[in-house]
Motif scaffolding. Sequence first.
Motif, short mmCIF file in Angstrom:
data_model
loop_
_atom_site.label_atom_id
_atom_site.label_comp_id
_atom_site.label_asym_id
_atom_site.label_seq_id
_atom_site.Cartn_x
_atom_site.Cartn_y
_atom_site.Cartn_z
N ALA A 112 0.83 -0.70 -0.02
CA ALA A 112 -0.19 0.17 -0.06
C ALA A 112 0.50 1.46 0.31
CB ALA A 112 -0.93 0.07 0.76
N ILE A 113 2.21 1.63 0.86
CA ILE A 113 2.63 2.22 1.01
C ILE A 113 3.47 2.46 -0.45
CG2 ILE A 113 5.03 2.98 1.68
CD1 ILE A 113 2.71 3.47 3.53
N LEU A 114 4.40 1.32 -1.01
CA LEU A 114 5.19 1.39 -2.73
C LEU A 114 3.91 2.08 -3.05
CD1 LEU A 114 7.19 -2.04 -2.13
CD2 LEU A 114 7.80 0.51 -2.43
N ASP A 115 2.46 1.40 -4.11
CA ASP A 115 1.66 2.11 -4.52
C ASP A 115 0.94 3.12 -4.51
OD1 ASP A 115 1.42 -0.96 -5.69
OD2 ASP A 115 -0.53 -1.45 -5.04
N GLN A 116 1.41 3.83 -3.26
CA GLN A 116 0.94 5.20 -2.97
C GLN A 116 -0.76 5.78 -2.87
OE1 GLN A 116 3.52 8.18 -2.98
NE2 GLN A 116 3.58 6.02 -1.56
N ARG A 117 -0.99 4.34 -2.28
CA ARG A 117 -2.39 3.82 -1.76
C ARG A 117 -3.09 5.10 -0.40
NH1 ARG A 117 -3.88 -0.60 -0.85
NH2 ARG A 117 -2.46 -2.64 -1.60
N SER A 118 -2.22 3.77 0.83
CA SER A 118 -2.48 4.51 1.81
C SER A 118 -2.29 5.50 2.64
CB SER A 118 -1.29 3.50 2.28
OG SER A 118 -1.49 3.49 3.88
N ASP A 149 -12.92 9.12 1.72
CA ASP A 149 -11.57 9.85 1.97
C ASP A 149 -10.34 9.19 1.80
OD1 ASP A 149 -10.59 13.19 0.83
OD2 ASP A 149 -9.51 10.95 2.29
N PRO A 150 -9.58 8.40 1.94
CA PRO A 150 -8.43 7.94 1.51
C PRO A 150 -7.72 8.05 2.15
CG PRO A 150 -8.34 7.70 -0.85
CD PRO A 150 -9.77 8.46 -0.20
N TYR A 151 -7.25 9.23 2.41
CA TYR A 151 -6.36 9.61 3.61
C TYR A 151 -6.07 10.50 4.13
CZ TYR A 151 -1.30 11.06 3.49
OH TYR A 151 0.05 11.43 3.97
N GLU A 152 -7.22 11.37 4.59
CA GLU A 152 -8.09 11.20 5.62
C GLU A 152 -8.84 10.62 6.09
OE1 GLU A 152 -6.86 13.81 7.17
OE2 GLU A 152 -5.52 14.64 5.24
N LYS A 153 -8.88 9.33 5.30
CA LYS A 153 -9.17 8.49 6.22
C LYS A 153 -10.81 8.30 7.27
CE LYS A 153 -8.53 4.55 5.35
NZ LYS A 153 -7.72 4.10 3.60
N ILE A 154 -11.74 9.55 6.16
CA ILE A 154 -13.35 9.72 6.64
C ILE A 154 -13.75 8.66 6.27
CG2 ILE A 154 -15.11 11.02 5.93
CD1 ILE A 154 -12.94 12.61 5.45
N VAL A 155 -14.70 7.73 7.10
CA VAL A 155 -15.69 6.92 6.49
C VAL A 155 -16.53 7.23 6.91
CG1 VAL A 155 -13.86 5.09 6.61
CG2 VAL A 155 -15.52 5.58 8.34
N THR A 156 -18.21 6.41 6.21
CA THR A 156 -19.30 7.10 6.35
C THR A 156 -19.92 5.44 6.60
OG1 THR A 156 -21.64 7.91 5.54
CG2 THR A 156 -20.46 6.99 3.48
N GLY A 157 -21.31 5.94 7.82
CA GLY A 157 -21.69 4.70 7.70
C GLY A 157 -23.06 4.65 9.01
N MET A 158 -23.74 4.17 9.38
CA MET A 158 -25.24 3.91 10.22
C MET A 158 -24.89 3.66 11.41
SD MET A 158 -26.69 5.80 7.85
CE MET A 158 -28.49 5.86 8.86
N THR A 159 -25.65 4.36 12.53
CA THR A 159 -25.52 3.26 13.82
C THR A 159 -26.79 2.48 13.82
OG1 THR A 159 -26.88 4.95 14.51
CG2 THR A 159 -24.75 5.67 15.39
N ARG A 160 -26.96 1.63 14.58
CA ARG A 160 -27.79 0.55 14.01
C ARG A 160 -28.34 -0.30 15.62
NH1 ARG A 160 -27.66 -4.51 9.85
NH2 ARG A 160 -29.58 -5.69 10.35
N ASP A 161 -29.21 -0.97 15.95
CA ASP A 161 -29.77 -1.90 16.90
C ASP A 161 -29.34 -1.05 18.36
OD1 ASP A 161 -31.23 -3.65 14.65
OD2 ASP A 161 -28.92 -3.88 14.60
N GLY A 162 -29.44 -0.28 18.27
CA GLY A 162 -29.20 0.44 19.99
C GLY A 162 -28.39 1.37 19.83
N THR A 163 -29.31 2.10 19.36
CA THR A 163 -28.54 3.70 20.08
C THR A 163 -28.94 4.62 21.34
OG1 THR A 163 -27.80 3.70 18.00
CG2 THR A 163 -27.83 5.82 18.26
#
Lengths: 466, 488
Positions: free
Chosen positions: A255-261, A389-403
């Motif tokens: 991942a480092i060598l590919d510059q995708r990390s 966003d792969p570099y700032e490592k922003i991820v999206t998603g939902m809470t579920r089943d007990g919030t």
Amino acid sequence: MLTKEKAANIFDRIRRFSSADEVEAIFTGSRFALTRFANNAIHQNVEEENSIVSIRTNFAGRTARATANQFDDESLRRAVAVSENLARVQAPDPDLLPMPTADEANSGDKLADKSVRATRFFDETAAITPADRAEVVKSIVSVAGKHKLTTAGIYSTSESREGIFNSRGLANWHHQTLAEISITMLAEDSSGWQKLNSPDVRNLNPARLAETAAQKAVDSAHPREIAPGKYTVILEPAAVLDIVGFMFWDYSGVAILDQRSFLNDRIGAKLFGENINICDDAEHPLQAGSPFDGEGMRRQRVQLVENGVVKRVVYARATAQKMKNSEYAGKVGPIEPTGHGFPLPNEMGEMPLNIVFGGPENPRSVEEMIASTERGVLVTRLWYIREVDPYEKIVTGMTRDGTFLVENGKIQCGLRNFRFNQSLISMLSNVEAMSAPVRASGEESFDMVVPAMKVKKFNFTEATKF
Amino acid sequence: MKTAAHRALDAASVRGVTYADARVVSIRNRSLTVKNGRVGHASESESLGIGVRVMAGGAWGFAASADLSRASVEAAAARAVEIAQASARVKREDVRLAPEPAAVAEWTTPYKLDPFATSVEQNLDLLLKVDAEMRAVAGVTLAETGMNFQREESWFLSSEGARIHQTKYSTGAGYTAYAFAGSEIQKRSYPNSFGGQWQNRGYEQIEEMKLVENARRVAEEAVALHHAAQCPEGTATIILDGSQLGLQIHESIGHPIELDRVLGMEANFAGTSFLTLEKLGNLRYASDLVNVVADARQEHGPGLGTFAYDDEGVAAQSTPIITNGRFTGYLSSRETAHTIGAARSGGTLRAEGWNRLPMIRMTNVSILPGEKPMSLEQLIAATDDGIYMETNKSWSIDDKRYNFQFGCEIAWEIKNGKRVRMLKNPSYSGITTEFWNSMDAICSRDEWTLWGTPNCGKGQPQQVVGTGHGASPARFRNIRVGSAYQGS
């Protein structure tokens, strides 16, 4: 069922059928059973038995793989021929290494007395029958009935074998069992969930899991909607593993060598809070899985993050060699094969798959985290997480089943579920408290040993309609 | 192969089952990738086995084995019966199957070029040419290309007399150019992201994709994104390209109409659905312009959800899902048809392979093109102020399929009917029914493509199958954009 002796015999035949410079065979075999329930009844109930051999041939820098699940001579000859044909037509790859010898592959085994290595195979798990699983489901349905809820879930058991042989004398073998229970409890407008697995079925307590899931469904009934925004959150261990799992693909030399990390230009930097320590340790007593990688190399314990500083990444053999000769060699910490490679050939290289978070100096239980929170959100589980966003490592998603809404140190009520868009770098810099790490299992990432976490400024951007 | 299936049915019948079917499936796959000028991955695989599904005591049991010897097949059938008897210990009511005529049929995917008859050299040569084109663009830091073929041959026999032999071919190819600079990783893909474009066709599909011809443009766009403006946050008119609209259909129409989800059977994993039974025929799902079908027939096109019979022997059908905006149909099976008052299954039960229980899966869930001739450029020209988004980058939706958020690889700002500038990191979000009710234009047949989604996961143990989604570009009003980067 495949045994090491049977596999060795098959490998001998494969070697006879091949004219390649080197030959490798990876064997996987399993008997897997899963009882699935919904609407308080078993609705799907399955069992399968399968064994696979995956054959890799090498010709002077060229390699390819063919896989079959039939072991008669004709099927094996065909698989060998396909693998050789796929390899022969390629241009030589100067980075391809000879297959490892047994000595090289096992040199990383630091355990002096191999006999004390903890088994991951338990007769009690292997012996579970369809009737046994039905009885456990009946007990879970009984808990649902007691609370006037509807339940859905699974109870699975498996016995699996994995081996790797090559023409340079390597012959590594692993077998294990695994039992898993996942329970959802549904009420009119709320739900609760629990999941756990272990190689030893005796470590699972279905009644306790069912009661906890049921209590969450009851306690989160009639959920309130509150405005999205930045909240202090208490993430239970399953929620932690599902979200942090999205960064471990990047702890890879390739991942480092590919510059995708997201670790490009960041190894050695203090990326997370002082209290974050992460290692990969296949031998950890709460881990499961094989002690060797896709080339048969013994998996090493690797400290990935120490006091918030990213120390290093993991390497397959060829990746380590390539990294040493690259422009990044002086910037990425220790470079050596660590036993984390995927079966060759592949484009991903390697990845840590036995993540263990370090325990905090002063562990806090989830109850203590709730008690110390003036206003926040307790999250049981996260869902449908994807990278934004792969570099700032922003991820999206939902809470579920007990919030749940936490105010003044107490759970106040259930909440409608939120969508989050959260940077993992920011999240792991904002951890205020952690529990002792436990083995946890979710649906978005692989099993890990992780703590519950109390995180400030967690970024909820929208609320849904339930 | 038929002998093995017959033996399984015989072994089950003597154990007193009320229904049994057996599927012998043989799957061959070729997978090739090239990364930065070198072969990344070259492999083929074969998998052969039998799955036996039985009903005993009003409940299901399923057992599968890779061993097709007489003893093993009979043992699998006996095990399936034992499992069904265990299931019957925790049941609420007996399973009811909608009647279905027992079909006797042979069918093969129409194709011109058998992909497995093409040479590996030919396949790799094409991927290497694409790779070279991408890497010729300064600023490209990673080029990945891939190609996959599959041949699936199955024999389905049931205790009701069905005897069906089908062979399905699918092919897929695509590529992605990455550009890392500063603190950003940008990427562009063609013809689609996450594996490219897939259909149930032969190698002719790969030859028609114009892979080499588009590689340089795509790579240049990946680099250019570093200099583009960030997609704004707020509310906007958006136009989605057909591939992104295909995924929008998949997530916010295809999954919620699965009747097993609606009935709670997937509650522990994939989730349930907001489309509860009383909404059938009553819900205003979308604007009047929206017509969606679930169509597994060959005449709909060579989608990944195209077949002659499903995996419980029901003939391929076309089901109207949304008709002039109104919700009109679910995806159903023989077991679930009665819950919506249907006399017959909609024919959507499919399994990943011989070792998996068939379950309700999307076939080709497609939005029909607009009747009035309209190209994408005409649609953009008819838009005063908006954002045109292309190629999926991320996707997420809640477990009842209400709230979604999608990111795309690239966008262009539209002012007065013209693309005025490139935008990076575009995203949009919303609530399913509000979103579909905001559609006010859709391009016509010339812009319609039957996209393939090869990686749809569902079930426990999880099964990955391919689904098809026909779509042409469409326009939506008052959509929330940019929320993916809000607050970060």
